[in-house]
Motif scaffolding. Structure first.
Motif, short mmCIF file in Angstrom:
data_model
loop_
_atom_site.label_atom_id
_atom_site.label_comp_id
_atom_site.label_asym_id
_atom_site.label_seq_id
_atom_site.Cartn_x
_atom_site.Cartn_y
_atom_site.Cartn_z
N ARG A 1 0.81 -1.22 0.00
CA ARG A 1 0.00 0.00 0.00
C ARG A 1 0.84 1.27 0.00
O ARG A 1 0.30 2.37 0.06
N ILE A 2 2.16 1.13 -0.03
CA ILE A 2 3.03 2.31 -0.01
C ILE A 2 3.85 2.38 -1.29
O ILE A 2 4.10 1.35 -1.94
N ARG A 3 4.31 3.58 -1.63
CA ARG A 3 5.01 3.78 -2.90
C ARG A 3 6.36 3.08 -2.92
O ARG A 3 6.78 2.56 -3.94
N TRP A 4 7.06 3.10 -1.80
CA TRP A 4 8.39 2.48 -1.74
C TRP A 4 8.31 1.08 -1.14
O TRP A 4 9.21 0.62 -0.47
N GLY A 5 7.21 0.37 -1.44
CA GLY A 5 7.00 -0.95 -0.88
C GLY A 5 8.06 -1.96 -1.28
O GLY A 5 8.45 -2.81 -0.47
N ASN A 6 8.57 -1.88 -2.52
CA ASN A 6 9.58 -2.84 -2.97
C ASN A 6 10.88 -2.70 -2.19
O ASN A 6 11.55 -3.69 -1.90
N ILE A 7 11.23 -1.45 -1.86
CA ILE A 7 12.44 -1.24 -1.05
C ILE A 7 12.24 -1.81 0.35
O ILE A 7 13.12 -2.46 0.91
N ALA A 8 11.05 -1.55 0.92
CA ALA A 8 10.75 -2.07 2.26
C ALA A 8 10.79 -3.61 2.25
O ALA A 8 11.32 -4.22 3.18
N LYS A 9 10.23 -4.21 1.22
CA LYS A 9 10.25 -5.68 1.12
C LYS A 9 11.67 -6.21 1.04
O LYS A 9 12.00 -7.23 1.66
N SER A 10 12.52 -5.52 0.29
CA SER A 10 13.92 -5.95 0.18
C SER A 10 14.61 -5.92 1.53
O SER A 10 15.36 -6.84 1.88
N LEU A 11 14.35 -4.87 2.31
CA LEU A 11 14.98 -4.75 3.63
C LEU A 11 14.46 -5.82 4.59
O LEU A 11 15.24 -6.39 5.37
N ILE A 12 13.15 -6.10 4.52
CA ILE A 12 12.58 -7.11 5.41
C ILE A 12 13.05 -8.50 5.02
O ILE A 12 13.27 -9.37 5.88
N PHE A 13 13.23 -8.73 3.72
CA PHE A 13 13.65 -10.05 3.24
C PHE A 13 15.15 -10.29 3.43
O PHE A 13 15.59 -11.44 3.44
N MET A 14 15.91 -9.22 3.60
CA MET A 14 17.36 -9.33 3.65
C MET A 14 17.88 -10.33 4.69
O MET A 14 18.86 -11.06 4.42
N PRO A 15 17.29 -10.43 5.90
CA PRO A 15 17.80 -11.43 6.86
C PRO A 15 17.78 -12.87 6.34
O PRO A 15 18.54 -13.71 6.83
N MET A 16 16.92 -13.16 5.35
CA MET A 16 16.90 -14.51 4.79
C MET A 16 18.21 -14.87 4.11
O MET A 16 18.54 -16.05 3.95
N ALA A 17 18.98 -13.86 3.71
CA ALA A 17 20.27 -14.09 3.04
C ALA A 17 21.39 -14.35 4.04
O ALA A 17 22.50 -14.68 3.65
N ILE A 18 21.09 -14.19 5.33
CA ILE A 18 22.10 -14.38 6.37
C ILE A 18 21.97 -15.79 6.94
O ILE A 18 20.86 -16.27 7.17
#
Length: 333
Positions: free
Chosen positions: A135-152
């Protein structure tokens, strides 16, 4: 040999071996076993085409048998034998000994706590993040940040969060963010968070929730985008507010996906080891089944009880895995 060269050689040899296997096996099938010439050429071609898929499946099947099926049967055998008696059959004695140990029941209790908290929290946070980021304009950036721990890796995440929970002596500057906030707001002495009974389990759970929320968000975000717009628009026309639309229109339509995410995280929780091992090593009443199994196998050198613990973990995981696969297949029909 330099590690980079060793890694490159491993890739080259591995890929070359795969290509060589598929090429030579096909040549052997077409030229030697079932040659496509002579009076039986048509029948030979049909036979070769029947066998050919199994040539491609063989490496995967062999690897599954070698690294999955064989260890399961070997673990089962070891769980009913005694190392001190040269592998003599002892029946359920190892299971009986395991059930009599307080550490096993501590591990079971903690695993049950993890099963209740982590899948629920990860799925809830993932669903919330999926809904809000769409629902936000920068949602893809937010998703990337939230998903980032999966790479650790789990160990890397444990090291990061161990620094978050770090405690320095009173009167010194706190580098652990949790103690820095706690001391700054209350003026009390810093806490050794990972040594607090019961509560320390929740501090460990926070690490896995942090990692798995990104996974849940990605899957549930895709499910939310698959909801027909007509149903949402009809609810808006009928006067439904955003909360009613979310909980009564959207959530019921993606309930199957929510269950799949929940059960997938549940399987991860049942096998959790790295976080506990790296942060507390099972001390201060934080033992879990996988850590208990490791202690028995590699520290106490008791393969019987350790293998029995491994079988218990497998028995707990298998019904959830079978049910998950069953539901996934049912949805594909």
């Amino acid at each position: 040999m330099h590690p980079a060269i060793q890694g490159l050689l491993t890739i080259v040899i591995g890929v070359g071996a795969c290509v060589g296997y598929f090429y030579l096996s096909n040549q052997f099938l077409d030229k030697v076993l079932f040659p496509a010439k002579g009076p039986h050429a048509g029948r030979n071609i049909n036979r070769a085409n029947i066998i050919r898929p199994w040539l491609f499946l063989f490496p995967a099947l062999f690897a599954l048998c070698l690294y999955l099926a064989y260890p399961v049967f070997e673990t089962l055998r070891m769980s009913v034998t005694d190392r001190d008696q040269d592998g003599a059959f002892v029946g359920l004695a190892n299971y009986s000994q395991m059930l009599s140990e307080p550490k096993f029941w501590e591990a079971m209790r903690n695993n049950m706590m993890w099963l209740v908290v982590v899948p629920a929290a990860s799925t809830a946070f993932g669903l919330l993040a999926a809904q809000l980021t769409d629902r936000i304009r920068w949602g893809n950036i937010a998703k990337s940040l939230i998903f980032m721990p999966m790479a650790i890796s789990f160990v890397g995440a444990a090291v990061i969060w161990k620094l978050v929970y770090d405690a320095r002596p009173p009167g010194t500057e706190q580098i652990g963010i949790l103690n820095a906030i706690y001391v700054g707001l209350t003026g009390n002495d810093p806490q050794q968070w990972l040594t607090l009974p019961i509560w320390n389990n929740f501090f460990l759970m926070a690490v896995l929730i942090w990692i798995q929320t990104g996974f849940a968000m990605v899957i549930l975000s895709a499910a939310l985008r698959g909801i027909p717009e007509e149903t949402v628009e009809a609810a808006i026309v009928d006067g439904a507010n955003p909360f009613q639309i979310f909980f009564k229109i959207k959530v019921p339509q993606i309930m199957g996906t929510i269950v799949v995410v929940w059960t997938t995280i549940t399987i991860v929780v049942l096998k959790v080891f790295d976080i506990v091992f790296a942060m507390t090593n099972g001390q201060w009443e934080t033992q879990v089944l996988a850590n208990y199994m490791y202690d028995k196998l590699f520290r106490a050198n008791d393969w019987g009880v350790g293998s029995a613990a491994a079988i218990v973990i497998m028995l707990l995981v298998t019904p959830i895995l079978v049910w998950n696969v069953y539901n996934a297949r049912k949805e594909m029909r």
